[in-house]
Design a protein around this motif. Structure first.
Motif, short mmCIF file in Angstrom:
data_model
loop_
_atom_site.label_atom_id
_atom_site.label_comp_id
_atom_site.label_asym_id
_atom_site.label_seq_id
_atom_site.Cartn_x
_atom_site.Cartn_y
_atom_site.Cartn_z
N ASP A 401 29.15 66.94 -36.81
CA ASP A 401 30.49 67.40 -36.49
C ASP A 401 30.62 67.74 -35.01
N ALA A 402 31.75 67.39 -34.42
CA ALA A 402 31.95 67.59 -32.99
C ALA A 402 32.01 69.06 -32.60
N ASP A 403 32.39 69.93 -33.53
CA ASP A 403 32.54 71.36 -33.24
C ASP A 403 31.27 72.16 -33.51
N ILE A 404 30.13 71.51 -33.62
CA ILE A 404 28.92 72.16 -34.09
C ILE A 404 28.51 73.35 -33.23
N TYR A 405 28.81 73.32 -31.95
CA TYR A 405 28.46 74.43 -31.07
C TYR A 405 29.61 75.41 -30.88
N TRP A 406 30.78 75.06 -31.41
CA TRP A 406 32.02 75.72 -31.00
C TRP A 406 32.61 76.66 -32.04
N SER A 407 32.65 76.24 -33.31
CA SER A 407 33.33 77.06 -34.31
C SER A 407 32.91 76.66 -35.71
N SER A 408 33.39 77.41 -36.71
CA SER A 408 33.17 77.12 -38.12
C SER A 408 31.70 77.06 -38.48
N PHE A 409 30.89 77.85 -37.79
CA PHE A 409 29.46 77.95 -38.08
C PHE A 409 29.21 79.39 -38.52
N TYR A 410 28.95 79.58 -39.82
CA TYR A 410 28.99 80.91 -40.42
C TYR A 410 27.61 81.45 -40.76
N MET A 411 27.50 82.77 -40.70
CA MET A 411 26.29 83.47 -41.09
C MET A 411 26.67 84.86 -41.58
N SER A 412 25.78 85.49 -42.31
CA SER A 412 26.04 86.81 -42.84
C SER A 412 24.76 87.63 -42.82
N VAL A 413 24.92 88.94 -42.94
CA VAL A 413 23.77 89.83 -43.10
C VAL A 413 24.25 91.06 -43.87
N ASP A 414 23.40 91.56 -44.74
CA ASP A 414 23.78 92.68 -45.60
C ASP A 414 22.90 93.90 -45.31
N CYS A 441 27.15 60.17 -33.06
CA CYS A 441 26.22 59.34 -33.85
C CYS A 441 27.02 58.22 -34.52
N ALA A 442 27.79 57.51 -33.74
CA ALA A 442 28.76 56.56 -34.30
C ALA A 442 28.11 55.45 -35.11
N ASN A 443 26.83 55.15 -34.83
CA ASN A 443 26.14 54.14 -35.63
C ASN A 443 25.30 54.77 -36.74
N GLY A 444 25.45 56.08 -36.92
CA GLY A 444 24.72 56.77 -37.97
C GLY A 444 23.28 57.10 -37.62
N LYS A 445 22.86 56.82 -36.41
CA LYS A 445 21.46 57.00 -36.04
C LYS A 445 21.32 58.07 -34.95
N GLY A 446 20.10 58.55 -34.80
CA GLY A 446 19.79 59.53 -33.77
C GLY A 446 19.87 60.96 -34.26
N TYR A 447 19.20 61.86 -33.56
CA TYR A 447 19.25 63.28 -33.88
C TYR A 447 20.49 63.91 -33.25
N TYR A 448 21.06 64.86 -33.95
CA TYR A 448 22.32 65.44 -33.49
C TYR A 448 22.35 66.97 -33.55
N ALA A 449 22.06 67.55 -34.69
CA ALA A 449 22.32 68.97 -34.91
C ALA A 449 21.52 69.88 -33.99
N LEU A 473 20.54 76.23 -34.15
CA LEU A 473 19.92 75.06 -34.75
C LEU A 473 18.85 74.44 -33.86
N VAL A 474 18.77 74.90 -32.62
CA VAL A 474 17.81 74.33 -31.67
C VAL A 474 16.57 75.20 -31.53
N VAL A 475 16.72 76.51 -31.60
CA VAL A 475 15.66 77.41 -31.15
C VAL A 475 14.34 77.22 -31.91
N LEU A 476 14.37 76.86 -33.17
CA LEU A 476 13.13 76.67 -33.94
C LEU A 476 12.77 75.20 -34.12
N ALA A 477 13.46 74.32 -33.44
CA ALA A 477 13.37 72.89 -33.74
C ALA A 477 11.98 72.31 -33.59
#
Length: 571
Positions: A401-414, A441-449, A473-477
């Motif tokens: 998704d194009a917004d992967i760094y920008w928004s709609s990425f959710y987490m929680s803690v209790d 990844c228009a051809n479906g290939k390559g790393y993205y997230a 998504l990068v820090v532990l890659a």
């Protein structure tokens, strides 16, 4: 089990006429001719749905088009579809305003999110500011296969979203006066809040649905919340309004994000926090937003399958994205506590992965200190639910998704009495710009997230001004044990037939609901007449001129993506 749509057609793989996109992906459609330092000062707000140009093409970049609100130009359909009792009819949702004023329907045609209209006004001389989204008193009737599930049930309805509020067909939020279930979703759970996703710029209208299904079979089966969903045809004040994806509202609730909800006006920090990585956080109330410094903006090595190709990148150099607290907080103490916790968690991850050092929180989770009594991996596992991160990574690696760094990425803690006090990744959302719709990844290939991605305005080819990434998504890659968990989860998912089932869903939904999708596009005509977002689309998506073509292209792209990742991850 969540409600599953029952289909009676046998499984058939679509026989495709394959042409090639510019990126080489087989496209199943004819050619067109046929210690937290607040770094949030000076935040640059980015419209996450603004048009962009192609990223991987070597041809001349496209000229982008900025979407601006325009008058309703569609023709009202005032009669309901016939009531047919079989499994191929789509549920029908009727929204009727309590007001009989002829302008009552303005609540769904005119509003635009204020921060978006302010952006448009800044570059549009003479622009007339539209109203902000507002609730309109309504009644809701829901029918499914001749059965009345809701009958004139009281609710408030308003336009929701960010850039999508500029489109003719706008997404909506429904807030019932009393808790109700909608179409049997989420095991029949009764809730006040629901959403209607317009799917305006996804010609297949299936990208969110497909992602929810994949996520439910990965993240959901591991016990983490994923929205349930169902397509519905919507009528507003007896006017046909098209097909929407009915989904759950992202919120703390025992049936959704099940963490401790703060009682009204409670100011203690021992509550649950539901968070969104959100480029629009600076438009929220100050009590609901915060920024962290990501280990003093330490450089990260992107995961591209080639050791980063000699590159590193600092997240905050350009993408000054903060967090929105999506749950209720009632004190600065609560906001500052969760800000310090998230900041400390990231530092623990970074020091473990990049310094091979273990850090732990003190007893009240306000500071971290170095320790030699546990391993760096153990330090990580004390502060995050690693399984939820693995699942979330896989979903986002598939989705591109194009917004992967920008928004709609959710987490929680209790931090409630029974909470585990671990940052948990959950509630995947908003994939209409992914799965091959934009040129990612228009051809479906390559790393993205876990890789470097262009900003949502288009990257290096005009409009977009920088490259960035999602640091979570990068820090532990590059942690071997983490990548082993990814391979284990992927292998189990693939071998269990998860992707075969989602391909089947795409085929069956496109076939069984063909009449409904065609009716939607008769109303909105936003496949061929897509000038308000055409600059956002990949070459494969642009080729699609019918819903059938769009569904076939989605399936073709997703198949290519899954098979590439299977070659990388499968044990």
């Amino acid at each position: 089990m969540k409600k599953l749509v029952k289909f009676i057609l046998p499984f058939m793989m679509i026989s495709m006429l394959c042409s090639c996109s510019e990126s080489g992906l087989p496209v199943s459609i004819p050619s067109p001719e046929s210690s937290s330092v607040n770094t949030g000062t000076g935040v640059t707000e980015k419209p996450s749905d603004t048009p962009e140009t192609e990223l991987t093409t070597t041809s001349k970049p496209e000229t982008t088009t900025t979407a601006t609100p325009k008058p309703e130009t569609t023709t009202a359909v005032t009669t309901a579809p016939p009531e047919i009792s079989n499994d191929t009819t789509m549920p029908v949702l009727y929204i009727n305003t309590a007001s009989t004023d002829k302008n009552a329907i303005d609540f769904v045609t005119k509003p635009v999110a204020p921060h978006v209209s302010e952006q448009i006004a800044s570059w549009t001389p003479g622009y007339r500011m539209p109203p902000a989204p507002y609730y309109e008193n309504c009644t809701i009737t829901l029918k499914d296969n001749g059965n009345t599930l809701l009958d004139n049930t009281e609710a408030e309805v308003k336009v929701r979203g960010n850039w999508t509020t500029t489109y003719d067909k706008k997404p909506l939020r429904i807030k019932f006066t009393e808790k109700q279930n909608m179409a049997g979703l989420n095991d029949g759970a009764q809730m006040k809040n629901w959403v209607l996703i317009a799917e305006y710029k996804d010609a297949s209208m299936l990208r969110n649905k497909a992602t929810f299904q994949i996520a439910e079979e990965i993240l959901g089966k591991d016990g983490f919340y994923v929205s349930d969903s169902e397509f519905v045809e919507v009528y507003i004040n007896e006017q046909y309004w098209g097909v929407y994806l009915l989904a759950e509202y992202q919120q703390i609730n025992e049936n959704r994000v099940n963490i401790t909800e703060a009682e009204k006006d409670y100011t203690g920090t021992d509550i649950g926090y539901f968070l969104e990585l959100d480029g629009y956080c600076n438009t929220e109330d100050p009590l609901q937003q915060f920024y962290i410094d990501y280990a003093n903006n330490a450089p990260l090595t992107p995961y591209d399958g080639k050791g980063g190709s000699g590159r590193t990148i600092r997240y905050l150099d350009d993408a000054k994205v903060g967090f929105t607290i999506k749950s209720d907080v009632y004190s600065e103490k609560q906001r500052d506590f969760i800000k310090g916790f998230v900041d400390g968690v990231y530092d623990i991850l970074y020091y473990a992965a990049y310094k091979d050092e273990a850090y732990v929180f003190n007893s009240d989770y306000t500071a971290i200190t170095k320790t030699t009594t546990i391993t760096p991996r153990e330090a990580i596992e004390r502060v995050i639910n690693v399984k939820s991160l693995v699942d979330t990574y896989i979903i986002n690696e598939i989705g591109c998704d194009a917004d992967i760094y920008w928004s709609s990425f959710y987490m929680s803690v209790d931090f409630g009495e029974e909470g585990d006090k671990k940052l948990t990744f959950c509630a995947p959302w908003d994939f209409d710009s992914g799965l091959g719709n934009k040129n990612r990844c228009a051809n479906g290939k390559g790393y993205y997230a876990s890789n470097i991605v262009p900003d949502v305005n288009g990257g290096p080819y005009g409009g977009g001004s920088f490259e960035t990434l999602n640091p979570w998504l990068v820090v532990l890659a590059y942690e071997d044990w983490y990548r082993d968990m990814i391979s284990d989860t992927w292998t189990k998912t693939y071998d269990n037939g998860v992707f075969t089932r989602v391909y089947q869903m795409i085929d069956d939904t496109a076939s069984n609901y063909a009449e409904m999708f065609d009716r939607n596009y008769d109303k909105w005509d936003n496949i061929r007449n897509n000038s308000s977002f055409a600059g956002e689309l990949s070459s494969g998506a642009k080729r699609c001129k019918t819903h059938k073509q769009a569904a076939e292209y989605l399936k073709s792209w997703l198949t290519s993506r899954v098979e590439f990742l299977n070659g990388e991850f499968h044990k």
